[in-house]
Design an enzyme around this catalytic site. Structure first.
Site, PDB file in Angstrom:
ATOM      1  N   ASP A   1      68.382  57.218  23.233  1.00 11.02           N
ATOM      2  CA  ASP A   1      66.928  57.374  23.345  1.00 11.02           C
ATOM      3  C   ASP A   1      66.501  58.712  22.738  1.00 11.02           C
ATOM      4  OD1 ASP A   1      64.194  57.285  24.577  1.00 11.02           O
ATOM      5  OD2 ASP A   1      65.044  55.656  25.744  1.00 11.02           O
TER       6      ASP A   1
ATOM      7  N   HIS B   1      60.291  60.218  26.958  1.00 11.54           N
ATOM      8  CA  HIS B   1      60.636  58.794  27.012  1.00 11.54           C
ATOM      9  C   HIS B   1      62.032  58.574  27.580  1.00 11.54           C
ATOM     10  CE1 HIS B   1      61.721  54.811  25.267  1.00 11.54           C
ATOM     11  NE2 HIS B   1      60.437  54.550  25.426  1.00 11.54           N
TER      12      HIS B   1
ATOM     13  N   SER C   1      60.050  49.211  26.927  1.00 14.31           N
ATOM     14  CA  SER C   1      60.947  50.351  27.133  1.00 14.31           C
ATOM     15  C   SER C   1      61.195  50.615  28.606  1.00 14.31           C
ATOM     16  CB  SER C   1      60.355  51.620  26.507  1.00 14.31           C
ATOM     17  OG  SER C   1      60.653  51.721  25.154  1.00 14.31           O
TER      18      SER C   1
END
Length: 533
Positions: free
Chosen positions: A158, A190, A345
């Site tokens: 990621d 994220h 996600s």
């Protein structure tokens, strides 16, 4: 002289006829002059070494003549057990020469991959954990077995992870930075958010699993396919040397245009025993058009909303294996505290966390995990989307009254200071990127990143009680993701750029070996039967 000329002309004609395909990516955002080269499955280590030596010589010769590209050369080298390849910056003539090697399967332009999530408002109710352990929406507790993923390692491929966040309790380490930006932190938020859903004490499903941060996307949430393939390769090798691939989970909450190279790399990780959870994408379209979601061997995850409907943004279609909570999910943010994000996600790490949980509880691994998730799930999703073969929403077994819950560890009973549902953590001092945790001298730092074969930090986590106080409303400036708007990100200090280092070269090709491969009858049969295998 005449015989030699005949041989040279014949070799050139055969090479042209059998040149590997240089794939076209007309709808993708490509990295200028950057390519991924995949070798055929039967390429031996010696063949691969010879090819690299030849490439070094050819590339140097071409660049010396033209000198039109800056920082050219090999960037990443991939060496799975059954898949070899590399990426780099090359001019057009070098790429044509590469494609002529009969050991090359295909050449693919390097494309940009992005995260599949967006930042939204803070302080919305947390519901994903409760939903995956209860038969109906609206439950107020997360019930789970006390094994909680212990002994399993989760790889977050990621934007990086704030490994110092209090929710990870010292179970997270920094592994690798394939972005090579010298910035060993999560500047996007994220990766920290998705990791909190997987293994966090407060927000996570597998609350005792370990986590390894593998940074493949920059602080803007995007990066080249070549770096993502390198991150997969690094993760597989690290898992092999630290507990085994059958005790490893990989989460990939990212995606982009269809990529044969990325799909092949993901398939290799699965073949070697890892479980891969992949986000389906946020374009409300067929997931079959994106990678790595379109790879059949991974577990591709669509997003659900609180009412068990498919999230309006979630991709759909034949590639979807499961649905998981993805709308308005609260999890960890860099520096401490929490934030809300939505996207596939956020759905994929629910599946990755539950996979780690089941692997520890039931001893399953690899492809069997996705099948088990389908068995335990509930047929709850409404409007799964055109051509979607499933409406299954993940569940840890509580919805069906059986395994996996032999010794439940329920959420604490409600009290003024200890609410029953997971709440946002009380704000604390922000962790410093790369700062080692107390009692964990083995944890890598930004100047000393973890390498495959490096042992994990100490097993037990501190076990201190976590304050149950709800986190007061706080707006967190988030990143802007493709096609969506969000508040401007918090300012980050600049970080130096570190270019990749090309791999050195060596000897030339073996002419006798090439002659046999070109004119031996076995070559033709192998070439056509294995080209797409």
């Amino acid at each position: 002289m005449g015989v030699f000329r005949f041989i040279s002309i014949s070799l050139a004609a055969v090479s042209a006829a059998n040149a590997a395909q240089i794939l076209s990516m007309p709808h993708a955002q490509t990295v200028p002059n950057s390519y991924i080269v995949m070798m055929k499955d039967d390429t031996s280590d010696d063949d691969f070494n010879h090819h690299q030596s030849w490439l070094q010589s050819t590339h140097t010769h071409n660049i010396t003549r033209r000198a039109t590209i800056q920082n050219a050369g090999m960037r990443h080298k991939y060496n799975f057990s059954k898949m070899k390849g590399y990426s780099g910056i090359f001019d057009e003539e070098t790429i044509k020469d590469i494609a002529k090697d009969p050991k090359v399967m295909f050449v693919e332009p390097d494309t940009i991959i992005s995260v599949h999530g967006k930042v939204e408002q803070s302080n919305v109710p947390s519901w994903g954990l409760a939903r995956i352990s209860n038969p109906q929406p609206g439950a107020g507790s997360y019930i789970y077995d006390s094994s909680a993923g212990e002994g399993i390692t989760v790889y977050s491929v990621d934007t990086g992870v704030d490994v110092n966040h209090e929710d990870f309790e010292g179970r997270a380490i920094w592994g690798s930075n394939q972005v090579n930006d010298g910035d060993d932190r999560d500047g996007s938020g994220h990766g920290t958010h998705t990791s909190g859903t997987m293994v966090g004490k407060e927000f996570g499903i597998a609350k005792k699993a370990k986590l390894v941060a593998v940074k493949v996307l920059g602080n803007d949430g995007s990066g080249p396919t070549s770096g993502i393939v390198a991150g997969i390769n690094w993760s597989v090798e690290h898992a092999r040397q630290n507990g085994g691939t059958k005790k490893a989970v990989m989460n990939m909450s990212l995606g982009g245009s269809s990529s044969s190279a990325l799909n092949r790399a993901a398939a290799q990780a699965v073949e070697q025993g890892m479980f891969l959870s992949v986000a389906a994408g946020n374009d409300n379209q067929d997931a079959q058009s994106s990678s790595p979601a379109s790879e059949p061997s991974v577990c591709t995850v669509g997003s659900s909303a609180e009412d068990d409907s498919r999230s309006s943004f979630s991709n759909w279609g034949p590639a979807i294996d499961l649905f998981a909570p993805g709308s308005n999910i609260i999890s960890a943010r860099p520096g401490g505290g929490s934030q809300s994000m939505s996207g596939t996600s956020m759905a994929a790490p629910h599946v990755a966390g539950l996979a780690a949980y089941l692997m520890a509880l039931e001893g399953i691994s690899g492809g069997a995990v996705c099948d088990r998730l389908k068995e335990l799930g509930t047929s709850s999703i409404t409007d799964a989307g055109p051509g979607t073969p499933t409406n299954v929403l993940i569940n840890n077994g509580g919805a069906k009254g059986g395994k996996p819950n032999p010794n439940p560890a329920p959420s604490p009973s409600p009290s003024p200071s200890q609410p029953s549902e997971p709440q946002q953590p009380t704000p604390s001092q922000p962790g410093q990127p790369g700062e080692p945790f107390p009692g964990e001298p083995q944890q890598p730092t930004p100047s000393q990143p973890g390498q495959p074969g490096e042992p994990f930090p100490g097993e037990p986590f501190p076990g201190e009680p976590f304050p149950g106080e709800p986190f007061p409303g706080e707006s967190f400036p988030g990143e802007s993701f493709p096609g969506e708007s969000a508040p401007a990100p918090a300012p980050m200090p600049p970080s130096p750029q570190h270019p990749h280092t090309p791999y050195p070269g060596g000897d030339n090709f073996d002419f006798d070996g090439l002659w046999k491969k070109y004119f031996g009858g076995e070559h033709w049969r192998k070439m056509f039967s294995s080209f797409w295998n």
